[in-house]
Motif scaffolding. Sequence first.
Motif, PDB file in Angstrom:
ATOM      1  N   SER A  70       0.876  -1.060   0.060  1.00 25.30           N
ATOM      2  CA  SER A  70      -0.025   0.186   0.008  1.00 25.30           C
ATOM      3  C   SER A  70       0.930   1.300  -0.040  1.00 25.30           C
ATOM      4  O   SER A  70       2.147   1.154   0.416  1.00 25.30           O
ATOM      5  CB  SER A  70      -0.894   0.074   1.218  1.00 25.30           C
ATOM      6  OG  SER A  70      -0.222   0.126   2.339  1.00 25.30           O
TER       7      SER A  70
ATOM      8  N   VAL B  46      -2.936  -2.139  -3.451  1.00 15.93           N
ATOM      9  CA  VAL B  46      -2.911  -2.723  -4.488  1.00 15.93           C
ATOM     10  C   VAL B  46      -3.599  -4.079  -4.587  1.00 15.93           C
ATOM     11  O   VAL B  46      -3.145  -4.845  -3.631  1.00 15.93           O
ATOM     12  CB  VAL B  46      -1.569  -2.719  -4.978  1.00 15.93           C
ATOM     13  CG1 VAL B  46      -1.429  -3.449  -6.476  1.00 15.93           C
ATOM     14  CG2 VAL B  46      -0.888  -1.184  -5.219  1.00 15.93           C
TER      15      VAL B  46
ATOM     16  N   GLN C 262      -6.474  -1.051  -7.552  1.00 17.73           N
ATOM     17  CA  GLN C 262      -6.138  -0.722  -6.226  1.00 17.73           C
ATOM     18  C   GLN C 262      -7.675  -0.323  -5.414  1.00 17.73           C
ATOM     19  O   GLN C 262      -8.320   0.226  -6.138  1.00 17.73           O
ATOM     20  CB  GLN C 262      -5.177   0.544  -6.355  1.00 17.73           C
ATOM     21  CG  GLN C 262      -5.451   1.705  -6.824  1.00 17.73           C
ATOM     22  CD  GLN C 262      -4.391   2.474  -7.084  1.00 17.73           C
ATOM     23  OE1 GLN C 262      -3.250   2.494  -6.556  1.00 17.73           O
ATOM     24  NE2 GLN C 262      -4.848   3.794  -7.419  1.00 17.73           N
TER      25      GLN C 262
END
Length: 207
Positions: free
Chosen positions: A66, A85, A104
Motif C-alpha cells: 500500500s 494494490v 487498487q
Amino acid sequence: MRRLLLSVIVLILSGSLARAQFTDCSSGLLQMPSALMQEDGTFMITNNFLNRHSLPASGWSYNTFSYGFNVTFWDRLEVGYVCTVFDGKKVGTGSDRTMIMFNQDRHFLGKFQFLKEGEFGLDWIPAFVVGVSDPTTGSSENGYVDGNVEGTGNGYFNRMYAALSKTFNTSWGRIGAHLAYQYNRRRDYPLNGPCAAVTWEPVWLEN
C-alpha cells in the motif's frame, strides 16, 4: 545467546519503528490505533509491504503493498488517503498475467485528539482520540457517498475506534501504555472489542 541478541534487536527496532499502523498508513502502533499524534504540520508519505495474513480474506489471498499520505493539523487532527494494490481486470479479456497488481482499493482515514497527554496541567491525564478508517464505499465514477461498508464488499479497512495512551519516562527510556476499542460491522474480519499494547522507546533513541 543468539536468541537473546535477536530479542534485543527486535525490541530496539520496535521502539524506533512502531509509530505507524501497518495497514492504515497513519500514526499508531503496528496493528492497533493509539492516541499519540504527529507534530502539527507533519506530512507523512507511506509505502508498506502487506503480508496476506494481515489483510481481509475477502479481498486478498496474496501479499501486496500500500502507499498513501497523511497530514496533521493543529496538533489534534490527522487525515489521510491510502491505496492498497490488488489484482483486477483490464478492459477486454486479458490474460492472468495482465491482471496481476493492476487495480487498487482506496480509502480515507481520520483521527481527532480530544485530550492531549498532561493537558490542563494535570500530569495523570492520558491522551484520548477518536478515529475512523474507510468510512464510505463506492467507486471513483459514482463518488464515495455510500456508507454501506458492512458485509464482505468494499470498505475492506472499515473501522471506528477510541484510544487512550499514556507515556512514562524511566531511566531505560520512555514506556507507553495504550488501550483502545475497535468496532466495525464486517463479516470477513469483524472488529468489536478492546485491544492493548505496551511500547518501549529506549533512552538512546529518544529525540
